[in-house]
Design a protein around this motif. Structure first.
Motif, short mmCIF file in Angstrom:
data_model
loop_
_atom_site.label_atom_id
_atom_site.label_comp_id
_atom_site.label_asym_id
_atom_site.label_seq_id
_atom_site.Cartn_x
_atom_site.Cartn_y
_atom_site.Cartn_z
N PRO A 55 0.70 -1.28 -0.09
CA PRO A 55 -0.25 -0.03 -0.17
C PRO A 55 0.79 1.28 0.11
N ASN A 56 1.87 1.15 0.36
CA ASN A 56 2.90 2.58 0.31
C ASN A 56 3.29 2.92 -0.90
N VAL A 57 3.01 2.12 -2.16
CA VAL A 57 3.39 2.79 -3.43
C VAL A 57 2.34 3.56 -3.80
N GLN A 58 0.92 3.78 -3.05
CA GLN A 58 0.00 4.68 -3.38
C GLN A 58 0.54 6.18 -3.40
N GLY A 59 0.45 6.81 -4.51
CA GLY A 59 1.11 8.08 -4.88
C GLY A 59 2.46 8.05 -5.39
N LYS A 60 2.99 7.10 -5.58
CA LYS A 60 4.15 6.83 -6.20
C LYS A 60 4.18 7.05 -7.56
N LYS A 61 5.21 8.14 -8.27
CA LYS A 61 5.10 8.39 -9.61
C LYS A 61 6.35 7.70 -10.09
N TYR A 62 6.37 7.33 -11.41
CA TYR A 62 7.24 6.43 -12.15
C TYR A 62 7.79 7.32 -13.19
N PRO A 63 9.18 7.52 -13.71
CA PRO A 63 9.76 8.13 -14.60
C PRO A 63 9.15 8.13 -15.95
N ALA A 64 9.05 8.99 -16.87
CA ALA A 64 8.86 8.98 -18.17
C ALA A 64 9.26 7.95 -18.96
N THR A 65 8.57 7.12 -19.81
CA THR A 65 8.98 6.14 -20.61
C THR A 65 9.84 6.78 -21.83
N ASP A 66 10.36 6.09 -22.60
CA ASP A 66 11.31 6.46 -23.68
C ASP A 66 10.18 6.72 -24.76
N PRO A 67 10.46 7.74 -25.64
CA PRO A 67 9.35 8.08 -26.58
C PRO A 67 8.99 7.07 -27.58
N TYR A 68 7.84 6.87 -27.87
CA TYR A 68 7.10 5.69 -28.73
C TYR A 68 6.59 6.78 -29.81
N LEU A 69 7.30 6.23 -31.02
CA LEU A 69 6.89 6.83 -32.46
C LEU A 69 5.58 6.13 -32.96
N VAL A 70 4.53 6.66 -33.10
CA VAL A 70 3.40 6.26 -33.49
C VAL A 70 3.33 6.16 -35.10
N GLY A 71 3.20 4.72 -35.51
CA GLY A 71 3.18 4.47 -36.89
C GLY A 71 1.98 4.20 -37.52
N ARG A 72 1.76 4.83 -38.90
CA ARG A 72 0.45 4.64 -39.59
C ARG A 72 -0.03 3.16 -39.63
N GLU A 73 0.91 2.44 -39.86
CA GLU A 73 0.50 0.86 -39.94
C GLU A 73 0.00 0.20 -38.40
N LYS A 74 0.67 0.71 -37.40
CA LYS A 74 0.55 0.37 -36.08
C LYS A 74 -1.24 0.85 -35.95
N ILE A 75 -1.36 2.04 -36.16
CA ILE A 75 -2.97 2.56 -36.18
C ILE A 75 -3.86 1.68 -37.00
N ARG A 76 -3.28 1.44 -38.18
CA ARG A 76 -4.20 0.73 -39.11
C ARG A 76 -4.65 -0.75 -38.49
N GLU A 77 -3.44 -1.49 -37.88
CA GLU A 77 -3.53 -2.69 -37.54
C GLU A 77 -4.58 -2.73 -36.26
N PHE A 78 -4.29 -1.90 -35.38
CA PHE A 78 -5.13 -1.64 -34.06
C PHE A 78 -6.47 -1.42 -34.34
N ALA A 79 -6.66 -0.59 -35.49
CA ALA A 79 -7.99 -0.35 -35.82
C ALA A 79 -8.87 -1.44 -36.48
N HIS A 80 -8.23 -2.25 -37.31
CA HIS A 80 -8.64 -3.51 -37.73
C HIS A 80 -8.97 -4.55 -36.45
N ALA A 81 -8.09 -4.47 -35.46
CA ALA A 81 -8.12 -5.69 -34.47
C ALA A 81 -9.58 -5.10 -33.48
N VAL A 82 -9.59 -3.66 -33.22
CA VAL A 82 -10.81 -3.40 -32.63
C VAL A 82 -12.04 -3.30 -33.46
#
Length: 147
Positions: free
Chosen positions: A4-31
């Motif tokens: 319970p002591n992790v409540q309020g804990k903040k984690y550092p930012a992730t590395d940048p993720y470059l959003v790809g057109r085909e990833k969006i299309r693949e995700f759109a088809h999946a959903v």
């Protein structure tokens, strides 16, 4: 049992993720999205976007990178083999667009005990490279305790 002591804990930012057109299309088809702006560059551009836009739930792809950080944190003591997904919400400031470079920062919003089980809620802020908020992803995981 989740610490319970992790409540309020903040984690550092992730590395940048470059959003790809085909990833969006693949995700759109999946959903099973039928929104032309998720699949057709010209439809998205006609609506004022630079490229295809992601379905709203695509933000989970970015959020998962932050969740991996907390799930691997020994202090949190979350046994992923006992995790059941409880709830997921997204609050978008704007759509995610192909070409976006996004980072996420996670905070453990709450840790609640329910008998032997724990409910952990995470709030993940997703930002673009200009540090503008794109989306807030809120998820609750149920961590089953020993029976």
């Amino acid at each position: 049992m989740v610490n319970p002591n992790v409540q309020g804990k903040k984690y550092p930012a992730t590395d940048p993720y470059l959003v790809g057109r085909e990833k969006i299309r693949e995700f759109a088809h999946a959903v099973k999205s039928t929104n032309a702006m998720n699949l057709d560059v010209f439809a998205a551009q006609a609506a004022g976007y630079t490229d295809v836009i992601a379905p709203p739930t695509f933000a989970v792809v970015i959020q998962e990178r932050s969740l991996a950080t907390v799930l691997n944190d020994p202090e949190a003591d979350i046994d992923f083999s006992r995790v059941v997904h409880g709830e997921q919400r997204f609050i978008h400031a704007r759509p995610i667009v192909a070409g976006d470079e996004l980072v996420s920062e996670l905070e453990v919003a709450s840790v609640k005990s329910l008998g032997a089980h724990s409910m952990v809620t995470f709030e993940t802020k997703i930002y673009d490279v200009s540090k503008e908020l794109v989306c807030t992803a809120i998820s609750t995981l149920v961590v089953r305790g020993d029976e």
